[in-house]
Enzyme design. Structure first.
Site, short mmCIF file in Angstrom:
data_model
loop_
_atom_site.label_atom_id
_atom_site.label_comp_id
_atom_site.label_asym_id
_atom_site.label_seq_id
_atom_site.Cartn_x
_atom_site.Cartn_y
_atom_site.Cartn_z
N ARG A 150 0.87 -1.18 0.00
CA ARG A 150 0.00 0.00 0.00
C ARG A 150 0.90 1.22 0.00
O ARG A 150 1.53 1.53 1.01
CB ARG A 150 -0.87 -0.06 1.26
CG ARG A 150 -1.99 0.93 1.33
CD ARG A 150 -2.54 1.01 2.75
NE ARG A 150 -1.64 1.76 3.59
CZ ARG A 150 -1.39 1.52 4.88
NH1 ARG A 150 -1.95 0.51 5.49
NH2 ARG A 150 -0.56 2.28 5.55
N HIS A 154 -3.07 4.42 5.03
CA HIS A 154 -4.20 3.48 5.12
C HIS A 154 -5.46 4.14 4.57
O HIS A 154 -6.15 3.59 3.72
CB HIS A 154 -4.41 3.07 6.58
CG HIS A 154 -5.70 2.35 6.82
ND1 HIS A 154 -5.96 1.10 6.30
CD2 HIS A 154 -6.82 2.72 7.50
CE1 HIS A 154 -7.19 0.72 6.66
NE2 HIS A 154 -7.72 1.69 7.37
N TYR A 198 4.84 4.56 11.35
CA TYR A 198 5.09 3.12 11.44
C TYR A 198 5.87 2.53 10.27
O TYR A 198 6.09 1.33 10.23
CB TYR A 198 3.77 2.36 11.64
CG TYR A 198 2.70 2.62 10.60
CD1 TYR A 198 2.71 1.94 9.38
CD2 TYR A 198 1.67 3.54 10.83
CE1 TYR A 198 1.73 2.17 8.43
CE2 TYR A 198 0.68 3.77 9.88
CZ TYR A 198 0.72 3.09 8.68
OH TYR A 198 -0.25 3.32 7.74
C1 LIG Z 1 -14.11 -5.76 12.48
C2 LIG Z 1 -13.28 -4.54 12.27
N1 LIG Z 1 -12.33 -4.20 13.16
C3 LIG Z 1 -11.59 -3.08 12.98
C4 LIG Z 1 -11.80 -2.26 11.90
C5 LIG Z 1 -10.97 -0.99 11.71
N2 LIG Z 1 -10.07 -1.18 10.53
C6 LIG Z 1 -10.40 -0.70 9.34
S1 LIG Z 1 -9.31 -1.13 8.18
C7 LIG Z 1 -8.35 -1.98 9.26
C8 LIG Z 1 -7.13 -2.69 8.76
C9 LIG Z 1 -7.43 -3.75 7.76
O1 LIG Z 1 -6.24 -4.28 7.24
P1 LIG Z 1 -6.19 -5.30 6.05
O2 LIG Z 1 -7.17 -6.39 6.26
O3 LIG Z 1 -4.78 -5.70 5.85
O4 LIG Z 1 -6.73 -4.46 4.79
P2 LIG Z 1 -6.09 -3.14 4.14
O5 LIG Z 1 -6.68 -1.96 4.85
O6 LIG Z 1 -4.62 -3.22 4.30
O7 LIG Z 1 -6.53 -3.16 2.72
C10 LIG Z 1 -8.90 -1.88 10.54
C11 LIG Z 1 -8.28 -2.44 11.75
C12 LIG Z 1 -12.82 -2.64 11.00
N3 LIG Z 1 -13.10 -1.91 9.92
N4 LIG Z 1 -13.53 -3.77 11.19
#
Ligand SMILES: Cc1ncc(C[n+]2csc(CCOP(=O)(O)OP(=O)(O)O)c2C)c(N)n1
Ligand SMILES: [Mg+2]
Lengths: 366, 323
Positions: free
Chosen positions: A265, A269, A278
């Site tokens: 990425r 985020h 980080y």
């Molecule tokens: C159940 C849940 N817990 C926490 C969050 C908050 N949150 C949003 S995105 C994220 C990280 C997700 O990471 P990843 O699965 O690697 O996907 P990426 O964002 O890197 O595409 C978090 C913790 C959420 N949306 N849903």
């Protein structure tokens, strides 16, 4: 006593040690056993076109957020190849169940990016018709959409329909219970399903090393009794070829697969995040050198598939897309407040009459 | 003919599957075994493994895949084995089942029924006697149903399966063996129609699910006191039939709401508020709530001290009448 042979044989499910890569970083094509490319010139051009459009549309998303037009935006920068390559392996009748970062996959499925952005603008919670586009609603609760994908695939199988469902989720999502339950259900029912993980190295700030002790994400597939695949997610041809194999497997009734597309990425985020807290500039530079579009461009140019006219055509298309997004999003009014009471129930409770009347009075008093 | 609640529910599932081949049933042990309470008994035998099947042991998976199957075009009826094991599915129910039709602006419909055997009184081990209806009643997008009689068990379950909206269907497990003289199929009133189970003039008892029987027993016992209690069976918590409730309270001036769940922030609080907002001047006393204590559901040998019974209800009626 000789141990009975295990079924399926775990050795047949293991991902390759090296991620599948067809186009190296210099844009040189290498043939890899088991991953023949069935693409025509037109497909190569299309893959390029979708990636460039995705990048342009993504940039427009970020800009609109900076201009205060979107509340927040989750960029896909760096993940164009993974997203486009995966979705390009699907046929028209197939479905995608996305998370919130899949603008690239949305484009391939013909979803209007302006509609996707309405969620981030706060106009409405979603604005595209999943049944018209075969692209599920964006799903923010992590990994939950994987189960919807499996259920949909189970339905299709029960109905005897030739239909494959691809569920996108992230590396962080693989730690969620729903990802586990989804992969387990899919394997048990031989659901025509592909789990497409974009391992972009981070879940917000948390790196993959803190997410799992598994050798790789793809190795988890073995525990469910389905094959795991790893590919260079910055190589659109590898992403496509691996996805194609998994899709064909599912279509042939051989059940689900798990794909780990290794990517990065490049942006924060979301627009609300500060990645300098980080990750290092060196790490970013390293991945920048593996840009998915640059390498494909080199390849296409060498093959004589990318001339100025085609570039100009895509450029015009990208500009038009971006302009339309600005048009659709810029100062878009919020929806009709009275629509709040629509679509919650097909058969709404009587209390909605009172509450709708209250809101109407409040609106009239404004 | 005397039928039990369990038979009524089983027949409803059978008839719904016969009437519409889009109806599919799945959950833990619902196939070969017919469910731990046998509510899906013989359905797999009759309709085949494709339409009635056992799932892996995963509640979120059951509800999450039901959502996907409903998007595809099926009408899944899924079973949570016990009330206390619904919680793993909470996120799928709250964040998706309830919201997706709204989020999608009506382009996605989810005609899913989640059946939950609930409540105590059967001497079960912990996590098998809970009443989590208030959690789900607080979620817009769901319909919440709980039958109190076999006839309603049949009719409301048929309506739940026919409902275009998702339904959480709470089955009063201690009343699975409750008998009633009825002929199936039977059709009772639609969702959002409470019913006066016993006419009375002294005070109104409001109940649903397992407490309907208890309320009726209480009304009988109250005759000795010279009280003529009216018993209202709510049937559906959402939609809520304020009209029938208010009409009854207008007549008696006294209202006592009864449920097994703990009183604090329970569904009774909603009923009390509805009555207070709509029938304040008809009330001769505050609406009283009778339920379980505000403690975790106790060990089986203590549940009789936790659960509301005739004495606790009569005590509340007396407090209301002497207010
Ligand atoms: C159940 C849940 N817990 C926490 C969050 C908050 N949150 C949003 S995105 C994220 C990280 C997700 O990471 P990843 O699965 O690697 O996907 P990426 O964002 O890197 O595409 C978090 C913790 C959420 N949306 N849903
Ligand atoms: Mg990630």
């Amino acid at each position: 006593m000789a141990a009975a042979p295990l079924t399926p044989d775990p050795a047949t499910l293991l991902p390759s040690l090296e991620p599948v890569q067809l186009l190296d970083n210099q844009g040189v094509l290498h043939e890899v056993d088991g991953y023949p490319l069935d693409l025509k010139d037109e497909d190569f051009r299309n893959l390029y076109r979708f990636m460039v459009l995705a990048r342009r549309v993504d940039k427009q998303g970020i800009n609109l957020q900076r201009q205060g037009q979107l509340g927040v935006y989750a960029s896909l920068l760096g993940q164009e190849a993974a997203q486009v390559g995966g979705a390009y392996a699907l046929d028209e009748q197939d479905w995608v169940f996305p998370s919130y970062r899949e603008m690239g996959a949305a484009l391939v499925r013909g979803v209007d990016p302006g509609k996707i952005l309405q969620l981030f603008r706060g106009t409405w919670l979603s604005d595209h018709d999943p049944h018209a586009t075969h692209f599920g609603l964006l799903s923010i609760p992590i990994a939950t959409q994987a189960l919807h994908a499996v259920g949909f695939a189970m339905g299709a199988k029960l109905d005897g329909k030739d239909l494959v469902v691809m569920s996108y989720f992230g590396d962080g999502a693989t730690s969620e219970g729903d990802a586990h339950e989804a992969m387990n259900f899919a394997a048990v029912y031989d659901a025509p399903c592909v789990f497409y993980v974009q391992n972009n190295q981070y879940a917000i700030s948390v790196p993959l090393s803190k997410q799992t002790k598994a050798p790789t994400i793809a190795h988890k597939a073995v525990g469910y009794g389905m094959p795991g695949y790893r590919c260079d997610g910055n190589d659109v041809l590898a992403s496509y070829a691996v996805a194609k194999q998994a899709v064909e497997r599912a279509r042939a009734g051989e059940g689900p697969s798990l794909i780990e597309a290794i990517t990065y990425r490049m942006e924060a985020h979301t627009t609300a995040d500060d990645p300098t807290r980080y990750r290092t500039a060196e790490e970013l530079a390293e991945w920048n050198a593996r840009d998915p579009i640059a390498r494909f461009e080199t390849f296409l140019t060498k093959e004589g598939l990318l001339d100025d006219a085609f570039r100009a055509q895509i450029d015009d298309e990208a500009k038009a897309y971006a302009a339309r997004m600005r048009e659709e999003i810029y100062d878009a009014p919020h929806g009709d407040p009275l629509e709040l009471f629509e679509h919650v129930y097909v058969e709404p409770p009587a209390s909605y009459d009172e509450q709708r009347a209250l809101l109407r009075r409040e609106l009239e008093a404004q | 003919m005397a039928i039990t609640m369990a038979q009524a529910l089983n027949t409803a599932l059978h008839d719904a599957m016969e009437a519409d081949d889009k109806v599919v049933m799945f959950g833990e042990d619902v196939g070969t075994l017919g469910g731990v309470f046998r509510i899906t008994d013989k359905l797999q035998e009759r309709f085949g493994e494709k339409r009635c099947f056992d799932t892996p042991l995963a509640e979120s998976g059951i509800v999450g895949t039901a959502i996907g199957m409903a998007m595809y075009g099926y009408k899944p009826v899924v079973e949570m084995q016990f009330d206390g094991f619904t919680y793993p599915a909470f996120e799928q129910i709250v964040s998706h089942l309830a919201k997706m039709p709204n989020r999608s602006r009506g382009t996605v419909q989810l005609p899913v029924v989640v059946r939950i055997p609930y409540g105590g009184g059967i001497g079960a081990v912990e996590h098998h006697s809970e009443s989590p209806e208030a959690f789900f009643s607080h979620v817009a997008g769901l319909k919440i149903v709980s039958p109190g009689t076999p006839s309603d068990g049949y009719s409301l379950l048929r309506r739940a399966i026919d409902s275009p909206d998702p339904v959480i269907f709470f089955e009063p497990k201690r009343r699975y063996w409750l008998k009633e003289d009825a002929e199936l199929p039977v059709t009772t009133e639609p969702f959002g129609t409470a019913v006066v189970r016993r006419q009375g003039t002294t005070a109104t008892l409001l109940a649903y699910g397992p407490m309907v029987r208890t309320a009726l027993d209480t009304a009988k016992a109250a005759e000795e006191e010279g009280w003529d209690l009216e018993v209202v069976d709510l049937r559906t918590l959402n939609p809520f039939d304020a009209k029938t409730v208010v009409a009854s309270v207008a007549k008696t001036g006294h209202a006592v709401v009864i449920h097994e769940a703990q009183v604090f922030a329970g569904f009774g609080a909603e009923v009390a508020a509805q009555i207070t907002e709509r029938a304040f001047y008809d009330l001769e006393a505050p609406v009283l709530r009778v339920g379980g204590f505000d403690v975790p559901y106790p060990a089986a040998k203590l549940e009789e001290f936790f659960l509301p019974d005739t004495d606790r209800i009569l005590d509340a009626v007396e407090r209301s009448l002497s207010f």
